[in-house]
Design a protein around this motif. Structure first.
Motif, PDB file in Angstrom:
ATOM      1  N   ASN A  51       0.284   4.627   1.530  1.00  0.00           N
ATOM      2  CA  ASN A  51      -1.191   5.039   1.988  1.00  0.00           C
ATOM      3  C   ASN A  51      -1.330   4.297   3.594  1.00  0.00           C
ATOM      4  O   ASN A  51      -1.235   3.526   4.488  1.00  0.00           O
ATOM      5  CB  ASN A  51      -1.894   2.586   1.039  1.00  0.00           C
ATOM      6  N   HIS A  52      -2.153   5.174   3.712  1.00  0.00           N
ATOM      7  CA  HIS A  52      -3.111   4.942   5.267  1.00  0.00           C
ATOM      8  C   HIS A  52      -4.320   3.564   5.661  1.00  0.00           C
ATOM      9  O   HIS A  52      -4.601   3.949   4.818  1.00  0.00           O
ATOM     10  CB  HIS A  52      -3.341   6.405   5.415  1.00  0.00           C
ATOM     11  N   ARG A  53      -4.264   2.498   6.143  1.00  0.00           N
ATOM     12  CA  ARG A  53      -4.987   1.992   6.105  1.00  0.00           C
ATOM     13  C   ARG A  53      -5.193   1.976   8.123  1.00  0.00           C
ATOM     14  O   ARG A  53      -4.830   0.963   8.591  1.00  0.00           O
ATOM     15  CB  ARG A  53      -4.566   0.392   6.363  1.00  0.00           C
ATOM     16  N   TRP A  54      -6.389   2.723   7.906  1.00  0.00           N
ATOM     17  CA  TRP A  54      -6.237   4.047   9.211  1.00  0.00           C
ATOM     18  C   TRP A  54      -7.135   2.916  10.238  1.00  0.00           C
ATOM     19  O   TRP A  54      -7.392   2.347  11.475  1.00  0.00           O
ATOM     20  CB  TRP A  54      -6.522   4.955   9.669  1.00  0.00           C
ATOM     21  N   SER A  55      -8.104   1.839   9.017  1.00  0.00           N
ATOM     22  CA  SER A  55      -8.525   1.137   9.713  1.00  0.00           C
ATOM     23  C   SER A  55      -7.908  -0.673  10.443  1.00  0.00           C
ATOM     24  O   SER A  55      -8.840  -0.773  11.239  1.00  0.00           O
ATOM     25  CB  SER A  55      -9.419   0.182   8.959  1.00  0.00           C
ATOM     26  N   HIS A  56      -6.576  -0.732   9.886  1.00  0.00           N
ATOM     27  CA  HIS A  56      -5.764  -1.453  10.767  1.00  0.00           C
ATOM     28  C   HIS A  56      -4.818  -1.161  11.485  1.00  0.00           C
ATOM     29  O   HIS A  56      -4.162  -1.241  12.427  1.00  0.00           O
ATOM     30  CB  HIS A  56      -5.487  -1.834   9.065  1.00  0.00           C
ATOM     31  N   GLY A  57      -4.764   0.089  11.798  1.00  0.00           N
ATOM     32  CA  GLY A  57      -3.874   0.712  12.541  1.00  0.00           C
ATOM     33  C   GLY A  57      -2.249   0.525  11.980  1.00  0.00           C
ATOM     34  O   GLY A  57      -1.328   1.086  12.638  1.00  0.00           O
ATOM     35  N   ARG A  58      -2.625   0.773  10.469  1.00  0.00           N
ATOM     36  CA  ARG A  58      -1.098   0.707   9.559  1.00  0.00           C
ATOM     37  C   ARG A  58      -0.767   1.767   8.908  1.00  0.00           C
ATOM     38  O   ARG A  58      -1.637   2.041   8.256  1.00  0.00           O
ATOM     39  CB  ARG A  58      -0.786  -0.541   8.998  1.00  0.00           C
ATOM     40  N   ILE A  59       0.490   1.585   9.159  1.00  0.00           N
ATOM     41  CA  ILE A  59       0.631   2.520   7.647  1.00  0.00           C
ATOM     42  C   ILE A  59       1.414   1.872   6.248  1.00  0.00           C
ATOM     43  O   ILE A  59       2.266   0.981   7.080  1.00  0.00           O
ATOM     44  CB  ILE A  59       1.776   4.160   7.978  1.00  0.00           C
ATOM     45  N   GLN A  60       1.415   2.381   5.058  1.00  0.00           N
ATOM     46  CA  GLN A  60       2.285   1.453   4.399  1.00  0.00           C
ATOM     47  C   GLN A  60       3.173   2.233   3.684  1.00  0.00           C
ATOM     48  O   GLN A  60       2.403   3.293   2.869  1.00  0.00           O
ATOM     49  CB  GLN A  60       1.360   0.600   3.650  1.00  0.00           C
ATOM     50  N   LEU A  61       4.088   1.408   2.897  1.00  0.00           N
ATOM     51  CA  LEU A  61       4.739   2.414   1.819  1.00  0.00           C
ATOM     52  C   LEU A  61       4.559   2.096   0.670  1.00  0.00           C
ATOM     53  O   LEU A  61       5.312   0.641   0.054  1.00  0.00           O
ATOM     54  CB  LEU A  61       6.641   2.604   2.201  1.00  0.00           C
ATOM     55  N   LYS A  62       4.862   2.937   0.136  1.00  0.00           N
ATOM     56  CA  LYS A  62       4.789   2.234  -1.934  1.00  0.00           C
ATOM     57  C   LYS A  62       6.109   1.811  -2.609  1.00  0.00           C
ATOM     58  O   LYS A  62       7.215   2.553  -1.853  1.00  0.00           O
ATOM     59  CB  LYS A  62       4.555   3.360  -3.091  1.00  0.00           C
ATOM     60  N   VAL A  63       6.347   0.152  -2.387  1.00  0.00           N
ATOM     61  CA  VAL A  63       7.820  -0.021  -2.659  1.00  0.00           C
ATOM     62  C   VAL A  63       8.162   0.531  -3.696  1.00  0.00           C
ATOM     63  O   VAL A  63       9.631   0.941  -4.010  1.00  0.00           O
ATOM     64  CB  VAL A  63       7.096  -1.835  -3.253  1.00  0.00           C
ATOM     65  N   VAL A 118       8.312  -1.633   8.441  1.00  0.00           N
ATOM     66  CA  VAL A 118       7.223  -1.088   7.503  1.00  0.00           C
ATOM     67  C   VAL A 118       6.460  -1.999   6.593  1.00  0.00           C
ATOM     68  O   VAL A 118       6.957  -2.520   6.034  1.00  0.00           O
ATOM     69  CB  VAL A 118       7.692   0.264   7.651  1.00  0.00           C
ATOM     70  N   ASP A 119       5.117  -1.599   6.721  1.00  0.00           N
ATOM     71  CA  ASP A 119       4.263  -2.572   5.694  1.00  0.00           C
ATOM     72  C   ASP A 119       4.907  -1.775   4.295  1.00  0.00           C
ATOM     73  O   ASP A 119       4.581  -0.898   4.395  1.00  0.00           O
ATOM     74  CB  ASP A 119       3.557  -2.393   6.282  1.00  0.00           C
ATOM     75  N   LEU A 120       4.823  -2.947   3.145  1.00  0.00           N
ATOM     76  CA  LEU A 120       4.589  -2.420   2.046  1.00  0.00           C
ATOM     77  C   LEU A 120       3.593  -2.744   0.903  1.00  0.00           C
ATOM     78  O   LEU A 120       2.562  -3.583   1.712  1.00  0.00           O
ATOM     79  CB  LEU A 120       6.180  -3.482   1.493  1.00  0.00           C
ATOM     80  N   PHE A 121       3.110  -2.066   0.201  1.00  0.00           N
ATOM     81  CA  PHE A 121       2.776  -2.351  -0.667  1.00  0.00           C
ATOM     82  C   PHE A 121       2.751  -1.497  -2.533  1.00  0.00           C
ATOM     83  O   PHE A 121       3.735  -1.064  -2.804  1.00  0.00           O
ATOM     84  CB  PHE A 121       0.800  -1.300  -0.335  1.00  0.00           C
ATOM     85  N   GLU A 122       1.608  -2.225  -3.303  1.00  0.00           N
ATOM     86  CA  GLU A 122       2.922  -2.046  -4.847  1.00  0.00           C
ATOM     87  C   GLU A 122       1.409  -1.307  -5.155  1.00  0.00           C
ATOM     88  O   GLU A 122       1.704  -0.295  -5.773  1.00  0.00           O
ATOM     89  CB  GLU A 122       3.262  -3.600  -5.684  1.00  0.00           C
ATOM     90  N   ASP A 123       0.141  -1.664  -5.265  1.00  0.00           N
ATOM     91  CA  ASP A 123      -1.356  -1.409  -5.738  1.00  0.00           C
ATOM     92  C   ASP A 123      -1.570  -1.452  -4.791  1.00  0.00           C
ATOM     93  O   ASP A 123      -2.016  -1.997  -3.873  1.00  0.00           O
ATOM     94  CB  ASP A 123      -1.052  -2.296  -6.310  1.00  0.00           C
ATOM     95  N   GLU A 124      -2.804  -0.090  -5.338  1.00  0.00           N
ATOM     96  CA  GLU A 124      -3.983   0.327  -3.891  1.00  0.00           C
ATOM     97  C   GLU A 124      -5.185  -1.112  -3.590  1.00  0.00           C
ATOM     98  O   GLU A 124      -5.842  -1.155  -2.558  1.00  0.00           O
ATOM     99  CB  GLU A 124      -5.158   0.893  -4.773  1.00  0.00           C
ATOM    100  N   THR A 125      -5.081  -1.857  -4.343  1.00  0.00           N
ATOM    101  CA  THR A 125      -5.361  -3.348  -4.135  1.00  0.00           C
ATOM    102  C   THR A 125      -4.689  -3.852  -3.703  1.00  0.00           C
ATOM    103  O   THR A 125      -5.770  -4.864  -3.229  1.00  0.00           O
ATOM    104  CB  THR A 125      -5.585  -4.204  -5.918  1.00  0.00           C
ATOM    105  N   VAL A 161      18.111  -3.064  -7.332  1.00  0.00           N
ATOM    106  CA  VAL A 161      17.463  -2.798  -5.969  1.00  0.00           C
ATOM    107  C   VAL A 161      16.322  -3.134  -5.603  1.00  0.00           C
ATOM    108  O   VAL A 161      15.520  -4.943  -6.412  1.00  0.00           O
ATOM    109  CB  VAL A 161      16.931  -1.053  -6.268  1.00  0.00           C
ATOM    110  N   ALA A 162      16.221  -3.909  -4.827  1.00  0.00           N
ATOM    111  CA  ALA A 162      14.727  -4.468  -3.899  1.00  0.00           C
ATOM    112  C   ALA A 162      14.137  -4.196  -2.562  1.00  0.00           C
ATOM    113  O   ALA A 162      15.182  -3.506  -2.220  1.00  0.00           O
ATOM    114  CB  ALA A 162      15.627  -6.223  -4.012  1.00  0.00           C
ATOM    115  N   VAL A 163      13.562  -4.119  -2.242  1.00  0.00           N
ATOM    116  CA  VAL A 163      12.686  -4.068  -0.330  1.00  0.00           C
ATOM    117  C   VAL A 163      12.157  -4.888  -0.020  1.00  0.00           C
ATOM    118  O   VAL A 163      11.110  -5.176  -0.718  1.00  0.00           O
ATOM    119  CB  VAL A 163      12.374  -2.654   0.083  1.00  0.00           C
ATOM    120  N   PHE A 164      12.370  -5.277   1.288  1.00  0.00           N
ATOM    121  CA  PHE A 164      11.949  -6.297   1.494  1.00  0.00           C
ATOM    122  C   PHE A 164      10.914  -5.713   3.522  1.00  0.00           C
ATOM    123  O   PHE A 164      12.607  -4.995   3.922  1.00  0.00           O
ATOM    124  CB  PHE A 164      12.660  -7.211   2.506  1.00  0.00           C
TER     125      PHE A 164
END
Length: 127
Positions: free
Chosen positions: A67-79, A103-110, A124-127
């Motif tokens: 997920n590109h959060r360019w407004s925050h200057g961050r890239i997030q990887l989907k868990v 790297v920042d993570l996200f699960e859902d678009e919200t 499995v898990a990722v943190f």
């Protein structure tokens, strides 16, 4: 004391630290992220081997959802995409496989972000 040593002492279970997986992150909007890992090959082939073995490691690349959060200057990887790759790597005799990333993570678009997520039924898990 490092994290692996602490975890081993806390749970009284052996902890194995696997080689790091390299992530290739996009530098511009619309780019893709890749998980690059070396494939395990026989390091010392038998003396009477009939087939030729590689001397350099093979690298396997898998695309990750992001997920590109360019407004925050961050890239997030989907868990979930990371969980899928970890499930392919876990050893049969392992209790679980945990991925750690900066790297920042996200699960859902919200989601703004998630600190981590475990899929206990999949070990499995990722943190």
């Amino acid at each position: 004391m490092n994290l692996a040593d602490y975890t081993q002492r806390f749970y009284s279970l052996p902890v194995v630290v696997l080689p790091a997986v390299k992530l290739k992150l996009p530098t511009k909007k619309g780019g893709v992220a890749y998980w690059n890992c070396e494939l395990n090959e026989m390091k010392d082939p038998p003396a009477k081997a009939t087939r030729t073995f590689r001397t350099s490691p093979r690298v396997q690349s898998k695309q990750l959802e992001l997920n590109h959060r360019w407004s925050h200057g961050r890239i997030q990887l989907k868990v979930d995409s990371i969980h899928n790759l970890l499930r392919q790597q876990i050893a049969d005799d392992a209790l679980c496989l945990i991925g750690l990333t900066m790297v920042d993570l996200f699960e859902d678009e919200t989601d703004l972000f998630v600190a981590g997520l475990a899929a206990g039924n999949q070990r499995v898990a990722v943190f």
